[in-house]
Structure formats: structure tokens, C-alpha cells
Design a protein around this motif. Structure first.
Motif, PDB file in Angstrom:
ATOM      1  N   ASN A 131      -8.226 -13.336  -1.144  1.00 57.35           N
ATOM      2  CA  ASN A 131      -7.340 -12.189  -1.346  1.00 57.35           C
ATOM      3  C   ASN A 131      -6.487 -12.359  -2.596  1.00 57.35           C
ATOM      4  O   ASN A 131      -6.341 -11.439  -3.410  1.00 57.35           O
ATOM      5  N   PHE A 134      -8.943 -12.280  -5.895  1.00 55.68           N
ATOM      6  CA  PHE A 134      -9.799 -11.153  -6.260  1.00 55.68           C
ATOM      7  C   PHE A 134      -9.224  -9.764  -5.995  1.00 55.68           C
ATOM      8  O   PHE A 134      -9.720  -8.787  -6.553  1.00 55.68           O
ATOM      9  N   ARG A 135      -8.192  -9.638  -5.144  1.00 55.59           N
ATOM     10  CA  ARG A 135      -7.681  -8.287  -4.875  1.00 55.59           C
ATOM     11  C   ARG A 135      -6.778  -7.832  -6.018  1.00 55.59           C
ATOM     12  O   ARG A 135      -5.766  -8.480  -6.299  1.00 55.59           O
ATOM     13  N   PRO A 136      -7.111  -6.725  -6.655  1.00 51.93           N
ATOM     14  CA  PRO A 136      -6.253  -6.204  -7.729  1.00 51.93           C
ATOM     15  C   PRO A 136      -4.878  -5.815  -7.193  1.00 51.93           C
ATOM     16  O   PRO A 136      -4.748  -5.360  -6.050  1.00 51.93           O
ATOM     17  N   ALA A 139      -4.574  -2.372  -5.726  1.00 56.62           N
ATOM     18  CA  ALA A 139      -5.395  -1.981  -4.570  1.00 56.62           C
ATOM     19  C   ALA A 139      -4.530  -1.813  -3.328  1.00 56.62           C
ATOM     20  O   ALA A 139      -3.848  -2.746  -2.908  1.00 56.62           O
ATOM     21  N   HIS A 140      -4.535  -0.620  -2.746  1.00 58.93           N
ATOM     22  CA  HIS A 140      -3.740  -0.337  -1.562  1.00 58.93           C
ATOM     23  C   HIS A 140      -4.591   0.388  -0.514  1.00 58.93           C
ATOM     24  O   HIS A 140      -5.468   1.182  -0.852  1.00 58.93           O
ATOM     25  N   LEU A 141      -4.304   0.098   0.756  1.00 57.12           N
ATOM     26  CA  LEU A 141      -4.971   0.819   1.841  1.00 57.12           C
ATOM     27  C   LEU A 141      -4.298   2.157   2.102  1.00 57.12           C
ATOM     28  O   LEU A 141      -4.954   3.145   2.432  1.00 57.12           O
ATOM     29  N   PRO A 175       0.671 -10.310   1.373  1.00 52.52           N
ATOM     30  CA  PRO A 175      -0.520  -9.495   1.072  1.00 52.52           C
ATOM     31  C   PRO A 175      -0.641  -8.258   1.952  1.00 52.52           C
ATOM     32  O   PRO A 175      -1.100  -7.213   1.491  1.00 52.52           O
ATOM     33  N   LEU A 179      -0.478  -4.505   0.510  1.00 55.79           N
ATOM     34  CA  LEU A 179      -1.668  -3.691   0.768  1.00 55.79           C
ATOM     35  C   LEU A 179      -1.278  -2.269   1.160  1.00 55.79           C
ATOM     36  O   LEU A 179      -2.032  -1.320   0.966  1.00 55.79           O
TER      37      LEU A 179
END
Length: 276
Positions: A131, A134-136, A139-141, A175, A179
Motif C-alpha cells: 500500500n 504503490f498506492r498513489p 487514490a481514494h475510495l 492509509p 483512502l
């Protein structure tokens, strides 16, 4: 307890634990990940030198880590609170459910063997590393946290797995909050306060579950190693506010990448010790 340890080795172990406290405190304040994510793997590797057998060394590593998080999280949270970075409203809503999760996770941790506890840490550390690497950041849910009861379930799971891993909760809290489009500095500050909610009942639980353990040598209170605690805490308390100060003045992208690499290597090392 130290009869079989030479003086140079003992000094080396003490310096290693002190350096671990420094790194754990700095990261606790800087990234809100909780010093436990560093402290647990170090303790896991050095505890055999203090006569801790393999069957319980992960329990002792987790219990000792949770104990060190109590003063560290207080130091870190105070620094973030002064900067207005703690969401007190979220803390009040999540606190009871995090506490319940910690109780459940601590009970389960006391019942399972060291293999299971180590496997849980290795798997979740690998997920966290992926996480972070690699997670930009963009990036959001969703634009906000989900409604009840999902929001309370998330809090409970943070407490549950944090207790089983011996970490302060920031490793999951930061995180998850980001997110859902939560400001990173508020996520870090709130995570520091959540660490205290996790560490206090978690430490008590590991002390009680380890009392009278036949495989524990002197120098332990339940599953808390006293030398480890006193060697780690001073440096972690000193460097937690320093990390919190730095967090409000730098871009932590490169640091996150480096820390993700450390977690990845730690996870692989634990997998290796379990299966090879």
C-alpha cells in the motif's frame, strides 16, 4: 538472564534496542505508522539472546512493543495536538470500537501459537508495504468515511489486528483514513492518539495472558520484556515529537517508499523463518 551473554554482545543488544527506539519514535511521529512496526521485528530477532524460546518469542515481541507504544504515543499525540492535527470528534466515535477490537485481538493472540502470530504480522506487513509503495496519494475510495455500521467495523478491525501485531494502529489508520480523502496530517495526528487506545488494554492483556508462563525466564512481566521496554522507550519518547515536527514541514513520499522497502524485507524474513 544474562549468564550466557558476553559483555560485548550485551552492549551490542542494548545499543540495537536503543537505536530501534529512536527509529520507532521518529516514524511514529513522522508517518503515524506506530513504532511497533519497527520494534516487533527487531525484538523477534534479538529475544532469543535473552533466553526467550521460539514458541513464545513473538508473543513477547508483541507484548513488549505494545508497552513501549504507551509513552511513545503520548509524546507523539501531544505534539500533534498542539498543532491541531488530532480529530477529537473521530477519536470519540472510534475509541470504544477500537478498544473492543483490541480486547478481542489480545484474547485471540494469547490463545494462538507463535507461528500464527508471526504469520499474521508477516502477511499484514506485506500488505501495508504494498500500500505504501504503490498506492498513489490521489487514490481514494470515497470523499468521506462510510456510514454506520461499516465505520465502526473498520475501527474494531484496526484495534483487533493492531493488538495481534503489537503496533499502535497508525499502520492501518493512516492509509484507511487517506483512502477516504482524509487530510494526511490529520490522519497522522489522529493515529498517534489512537495508538494510546490500543496500547494500554493491549499491554494489560499480554501481561495477564503471559503470567506464569513456563517458558518465560526472569526479566519478564507476562509477555512484556523489561529490558527491551527500558532500552527502547527513552529514545522513542525523545524522537516521537521530533518526527511529528518534521511531518509538518517535509514531503514524506520518498521516506514512505524507503519504509515500504523495509517492511517488505521484514515480511520476507519472517516468512523465511516460518517455512524454511
Amino acid at each position: 538472564m544474562f549468564a550466557d551473554i558476553s559483555t560485548p554482545l550485551l552492549i551490542g543488544l542494548i545499543l540495537t534496542l536503543a537505536a530501534t527506539g529512536l527509529a520507532g519514535g521518529l516514524l511514529a511521529g513522522l508517518l503515524g505508522v506506530g513504532g511497533g512496526i519497527v520494534i516487533v521485528p527487531v525484538l523477534y530477532n534479538v529475544l532469543p539472546f535473552f533466553g526467550i524460546e521460539d514458541d513464545v518469542r513473538m508473543h513477547v515481541a508483541v507484548g513488549t512493543s505494545l508497552a513501549t507504544i504507551i509513552p511513545t504515543s503520548i509524546s507523539s499525540a501531544r505534539s500533534h495536538y498542539k498543532k491541531g492535527a488530532i480529530d477529537m470528534e473521530l477519536l470519540k466515535k472510534w475509541g470504544p470500537f477500537i478498544f473492543l477490537g483490541v480486547v478481542g485481538g489480545t484474547i485471540v493472540a494469547g490463545m494462538v501459537n507463535g507461528f500464527v502470530l508471526t504469520l499474521v504480522f508477516a502477511v499484514l506487513a506485506l500488505i501495508v508495504a504494498a500500500n505504501m509503495a504503490f498506492r498513489p496519494a490521489s487514490a481514494h475510495l470515497a470523499t468521506k468515511l462510510p456510514k454506520s455500521p461499516i465505520k465502526e467495523l473498520i475501527a474494531g478491525l484496526i484495534g483487533w489486528f493492531s493488538a495481534m501485531m503489537g503496533i499502535g494502529g497508525g499502520t492501518f489508520t493512516v492509509p484507511i483514513l487517506t483512502l477516504f480523502n482524509y487530510p494526511i496530517r490529520n490522519a497522522v495526528g489522529t493515529a498517534a492518539a489512537i495508538g494510546l487506545i490500543i496500547a494500554v488494554p493491549g499491554t494489560i492483556g499480554f501481561i495477564l495472558s503471559g503470567m506464569g508462563g513456563p517458558k518465560l525466564p526472569g526479566g519478564n512481566i507476562g509477555y512484556v520484556n523489561i529490558l527491551g521496554f527500558f532500552m527502547i522507550v527513552p529514545m522513542s519518547v525523545i524522537f516521537a515529537p521530533i518526527g511529528a515536527k518534521i511531518a509538518h514541514s517535509i514531503n514524506g513520499v520518498l521516506l514512505k517508499k524507503a519504509f515500504a522497502f523495509f517492511l517488505f524485507a521484514t515480511s520476507l524474513r519472517m516468512f523465511y523463518s516460518l517455512f524454511l
